[in-house]
Design an enzyme around this catalytic site. Structure first.
Site, short mmCIF file in Angstrom:
data_model
loop_
_atom_site.label_atom_id
_atom_site.label_comp_id
_atom_site.label_asym_id
_atom_site.label_seq_id
_atom_site.Cartn_x
_atom_site.Cartn_y
_atom_site.Cartn_z
N SER A 299 -3.66 52.49 50.44
CA SER A 299 -3.02 51.82 49.30
C SER A 299 -1.93 50.88 49.79
O SER A 299 -1.33 51.11 50.86
CB SER A 299 -2.39 52.85 48.36
N TYR B 87 2.60 60.21 47.45
CA TYR B 87 1.42 59.34 47.52
C TYR B 87 1.54 58.35 48.69
O TYR B 87 0.59 58.16 49.46
CB TYR B 87 1.30 58.60 46.18
P1 NAP Z 1 -9.23 57.26 39.60
O1 NAP Z 1 -9.84 56.34 38.59
O2 NAP Z 1 -8.11 58.14 39.20
O3 NAP Z 1 -10.40 58.14 40.27
C1 NAP Z 1 -10.09 59.08 41.24
C2 NAP Z 1 -11.37 59.57 41.85
O4 NAP Z 1 -11.05 60.52 42.88
C3 NAP Z 1 -12.25 60.30 40.84
O5 NAP Z 1 -13.59 59.92 41.04
C4 NAP Z 1 -12.06 61.77 41.21
O6 NAP Z 1 -13.21 62.56 41.00
C5 NAP Z 1 -11.83 61.67 42.69
N1 NAP Z 1 -11.18 62.85 43.24
C6 NAP Z 1 -9.89 63.24 43.14
N2 NAP Z 1 -9.70 64.40 43.79
C7 NAP Z 1 -10.91 64.75 44.32
C8 NAP Z 1 -11.37 65.83 45.11
N3 NAP Z 1 -10.55 66.82 45.49
N4 NAP Z 1 -12.67 65.85 45.48
C9 NAP Z 1 -13.53 64.88 45.12
N5 NAP Z 1 -13.15 63.83 44.37
C10 NAP Z 1 -11.86 63.78 43.97
O7 NAP Z 1 -8.70 56.44 40.84
P2 NAP Z 1 -9.09 55.00 41.39
O8 NAP Z 1 -8.11 54.04 40.87
O9 NAP Z 1 -10.54 54.75 41.24
O10 NAP Z 1 -8.73 55.23 42.93
C11 NAP Z 1 -9.69 55.42 43.93
C12 NAP Z 1 -8.97 55.40 45.28
O11 NAP Z 1 -8.31 54.15 45.43
C13 NAP Z 1 -7.90 56.47 45.41
O12 NAP Z 1 -7.87 56.97 46.72
C14 NAP Z 1 -6.62 55.72 45.11
O13 NAP Z 1 -5.50 56.31 45.70
C15 NAP Z 1 -6.93 54.37 45.72
N6 NAP Z 1 -6.15 53.26 45.18
C16 NAP Z 1 -6.22 52.91 43.87
C17 NAP Z 1 -5.45 51.84 43.40
C18 NAP Z 1 -5.47 51.38 41.99
O14 NAP Z 1 -4.71 50.47 41.63
N7 NAP Z 1 -6.31 51.91 41.12
C19 NAP Z 1 -4.62 51.15 44.30
C20 NAP Z 1 -4.58 51.56 45.62
C21 NAP Z 1 -5.35 52.59 46.06
P3 NAP Z 1 -13.48 63.44 39.66
O15 NAP Z 1 -13.25 62.55 38.47
O16 NAP Z 1 -14.91 63.86 39.82
O17 NAP Z 1 -12.53 64.61 39.71
#
Ligand code: NAP
Length: 247
Positions: free
Chosen positions: A142, A155
């Site tokens: 991130s 985080y």
């Molecule tokens: P999100 O919409 O909250 O989705 C999170 C995902 O992680 C879900 O599919 C969830 O699965 C999965 N997850 C969480 N804990 C888990 C575990 N123990 N085992 C398996 N799956 C797990 O988040 P997102 O925005 O798509 O983010 C995806 C990645 O990008 C993350 O690593 C986040 O930190 C990173 N990121 C996001 C942003 C942003 O602006 N959105 C920015 C920088 C980095 P379930 O629903 O099946 O539980």
């Protein structure tokens, strides 16, 4: 984009950025293993969507923080396909609080969900890919790994750890032709950022040179590039996908 491998495991791919990465990679011809922890229905729907476009997908439920479950999942994939070509460690959570109010439990939970899960994935990938002397892994870190962020000491520590861990895995993987890279998304339109209040969201947009949040597709294309043969001489790198917010 060209891919010498045939399959990929994407953790946390039932929804959000992970789902978009899965769709994009399937579109490039890879068989995608869609991991979910709680979003089972979403994962099944995604599989149907990918298959309806003539591409290949399979669903694999496991908790990425569980060493036992992650190890078994990689074994299942290798047993089914004969190999694991690519891995995207995308699963992640936030548990934001100002540091003075953050408990050790809040800190540890996020480190385990984001960093320890990625460690298990990288280690198992190294073992599985080592046998074929080919593979590529992308860890989703991130922007806050490099910029820091108030309210996110847990985080940002987990995501910073992912960048340095990626470099060390790259050194261990290189003799076996296995590459490890990281992507650091900025603010991307998903459920994770939908939680932000509108005025806070607007304040972030003001700080982004491209004046908008990114889309999951824009992250997915960067991930695809780092997995593909097009980046065959890139390892241990961090690719920023943030609209210029942090350079
Ligand atoms: P999100 O919409 O909250 O989705 C999170 C995902 O992680 C879900 O599919 C969830 O699965 C999965 N997850 C969480 N804990 C888990 C575990 N123990 N085992 C398996 N799956 C797990 O988040 P997102 O925005 O798509 O983010 C995806 C990645 O990008 C993350 O690593 C986040 O930190 C990173 N990121 C996001 C942003 C942003 O602006 N959105 C920015 C920088 C980095 P379930 O629903 O099946 O539980």
């Amino acid at each position: 984009m060209r891919f010498s491998g045939k399959n990929v495991l994407v953790t946390g791919a039932g929804r959000g950025i992970g789902a978009e990465i899965a769709k994009t990679l399937a579109g490039y011809g890879l068989k995608v293993w869609i991991n979910y922890r709680s979003s089972a229905k979403e994962a099944d729907r995604l599989k149907e969507e990918i298959e309806s476009e003539g591409n290949q997908a399979a669903v694999i439920g496991f908790d990425a923080t569980s060493e036992k479950e992650f190890v078994e999942a990689v074994k299942t994939i290798v047993d089914a396909d004969g190999e694991l070509s690519y891995l995207v460690n995308n699963a992640g959570i936030t548990k934001d609080k100002l540091a003075m109010r953050m408990s050790v439990e809040d800190f540890e939970e996020v480190i385990r969900a984001n960093l320890v899960s990625a460690f298990i994935g990288c280690r198992e990938a190294l073992k599985a890919m080592g046998k074929k002397r080919f593979g590529s892994v992308v860890n989703i870190s991130s922007i806050v790994a490099e910029s820091g962020n108030a309210g996110q000491v847990n985080y940002s520590a987990s995501k910073g750890g992912m960048i340095s861990m990626t470099k060390s895995f790259a050194l261990e993987g290189a003799p076996r032709n296995i590459r490890f890279n990281a992507v650091t998304p900025g603010f991307i339109e998903t459920e994770m950022t939908q939680k932000l209040k509108e005025d806070i969201k607007q304040a972030y947009v003001e700080k982004i040179p491209l004046k908008r949040f990114g889309s999951p597709q824009e992250v997915a294309e960067a991930v695809a590039f780092l997995l593909s043969d097009g980046s065959s001489y890139i390892t241990g790198e961090t690719l920023r996908v943030n609209g210029g917010m942090y350079m």
